[in-house]
Enzyme design. Structure first.
Site, PDB file in Angstrom:
ATOM      1  N   ALA A 124       4.565  24.519  21.754  1.00 23.77           N
ATOM      2  CA  ALA A 124       4.211  24.867  20.371  1.00 23.77           C
ATOM      3  C   ALA A 124       5.148  25.952  19.874  1.00 23.77           C
ATOM      4  CB  ALA A 124       2.773  25.374  20.308  1.00 23.77           C
ATOM      5  N   LYS A 125       5.099  26.232  18.613  1.00 28.02           N
ATOM      6  CA  LYS A 125       5.803  27.383  18.045  1.00 28.02           C
ATOM      7  C   LYS A 125       5.153  27.720  16.718  1.00 28.02           C
ATOM      8  CE  LYS A 125       9.262  29.949  19.353  1.00 28.02           C
ATOM      9  NZ  LYS A 125       9.593  30.265  20.768  1.00 28.02           N
TER      10      LYS A 125
END
Ligand code: NAD
Length: 435
Positions: A124-125
């Site tokens: 994720a980011k």
């Protein structure tokens, strides 16, 4: 040691967004490497399609009351690229140059990085378009808490676990953890990593990325039959990753002949005393004016005649414009995405041994995983134990990737993508498609 809660005064300074077009578009760069690895793996078309798309992308508007009473609305993103192997893992960055394309690319990178080192996380980011250095601490806290509330539906120790990234730190993670915990009605330390030690952070986390760089560089030198003692190293970036990698490499007997930050570099063929340079940065803010070496530009630093180059600052510094001038035998990619996809071929032709970012800088996420495990178990490890387990994982991962590279006669980057994509795709096949 008391936790330093200040935001860094030195930070990544990224040139304007135009740099990300074409050769330097991060999502395109990631996808071109993904495609090459997928082709070599003969990836099933269905899995290929699944892995080219982020699972979830959330855009949130974040109203913040500034100290002067005015309201500003910021835009924030959180992208969960793939969670087939476990909770999504990836940092949150606060930066004016954040774009959804970049956040998507970084979320995909996190997916491959976690799979390369075989930790049970997806990728994720997150990012918020803002200039944190122009905001007061109170404004930053309000921004962080409202962003956290906005992405609350994604967050959780079993679903999405953020960490610090560009311009966020332990203090920001403490606010995320507190906001989440208040909403849940009880303390949930495992919802973020990179927290202060006092509230469930892990010993060794701050040094983990630089330590991982040192470990894989030593493995690479040994594999190439090169000595460790006296090997010359140039390091671009003298922040968390660069300064710690330089320090630990020096402790292993390597000679750090150049270090650099956003103000430029310092070169000394007799070797730079890394703790002394770090002390200079602590008192002066940057390396500028450091007297025990010659001042050089960042471009000169990258093309020095050294055995090892560690780009540990920002993305897209090795491009088709300068790749043919690089003289290092080994590049250890401490930063995320320091080499453009187009420059890979030039480095290959020159026979440069590149330890790719998704392997080289995976020490940070590995110790983040240890932090999550410790939080969930409620039992904390000694720093020696953290470092020993990190060393095992980095060495094993380096050799997993090297073996695959040798089998398929490809470079380490392609092998690292192949290894991670095959691990993610195996899980997709085993799980099937929920319908
Ligand atoms: P940091 O903010 O601590 O340090 C960044 C350093 O880069 C500073 O010395 C800064 O002066 C220098 N710099 C900024 N702009 C520059 C420029 N234009 N030219 C040359 N130097 C410049 O950041 P960090 O945590 O060390 O992260 C560095 C890189 O490593 C980033 O790409 C980050 O995504 C990546 N990374 C970090 C971690 C981690 O655990 N910190 C983990 C994986 C990857």
């Amino acid at each position: 040691m008391a936790t330093d809660l200040r935001l860094p005064t030195d930070r990544i300074v990224r040139p304007d967004k135009d740099r990300f077009l074409n050769e330097e578009n991060p999502f395109e760069a990631m996808m071109s490497r993904f495609d090459r690895a997928a082709e070599l793996l003969d990836l099933e078309p269905g899995i290929y399609k699944i892995l080219r798309h982020p699972e979830k992308q959330l855009t949130v508007s974040i109203p913040v009351m500034h100290d002067n009473g005015e309201v500003e609305v910021y835009t924030g993103y959180r992208v969960l690229y793939n969670t087939s192997r476990g909770p999504a893992k990836g940092g949150i960055r606060f930066d004016m140059n954040v774009t959804l394309e970049e956040v998507k690319a970084l979320a995909a990178w996190m997916t491959w990085k976690c799979a390369v080192v075989n930790i049970p996380f997806g990728g994720a980011k997150g990012g918020v378009i803002c200039d944190p250095l122009k905001m007061s601490v109170a404004e930053l806290e309000r921004l962080t808490r409202r962003y956290t509330a906005g992405i609350m539906s994604l967050l959780g120790p079993d679903s999405d676990v953020p960490a610090p990234d560009v311009n966020t730190n332990e203090r920001v993670m403490a606010w995320v953890m507190d906001t989440y915990s208040m909403r849940m009605g009880h303390t949930v330390t495992a919802v973020v990593t990179g927290k202060p030690i006092e509230m469930g952070g892990s010993l060794g986390r701050r040094e983990a990325t630089g330590r991982g760089c040192m470990i894989v560089t030593k493995e690479a030198l040994t594999h190439l039959g090169m000595p460790i003692k006296g090997t010359t190293v140039a390091v671009q970036g003298f922040g968390n990753v660069g300064s710690i990698a330089a320090d630990l490499m020096q402790k292993e007997g390597m000679t750090i002949v150049a270090v650099g930050d956003r103000t430029g570099g310092v070169h000394n063929t007799n070797g730079i005393d890394v703790p002394d340079a770090a002390a200079w940065v602590k008192s002066h803010g940057t390396l500028e004016g450091y007297p025990r070496g010659d001042a050089i530009s960042n471009d000169e630093l990258l093309t020095l005649d050294v055995e090892v180059l560690v780009p540990a600052a920002l993305e897209n510094v090795i491009t088709t414009k300068n790749a043919d001038k690089i003289r290092a035998r080994v590049i250890c990619e401490g930063a995320n995405g320091p080499t453009t996809a187009a420059a890979d071929a030039v480095l290959d032709e020159k026979g440069i041994f590149v330890i790719p970012d998704i392997l080289a800088n995976a020490g940070g996420v590995t110790v983040s995983y240890f932090e999550w495990v410790q939080d969930r178990g409620g039992y904390f490890w000694s720093e020696a134990s953290v470092n020993e387990r990190l060393t095992d994982i980095m060495k094993r991962s380096f050799h997993d990737v090297l073996k695959l590279a040798q089998q398929h006669k490809v470079n380490l980057r392609t092998a690292a993508y192949m290894l991670s994509i095959s691990r993610v795709s195996t899980v997709h096949k085993l799980r099937g498609i929920y319908a």
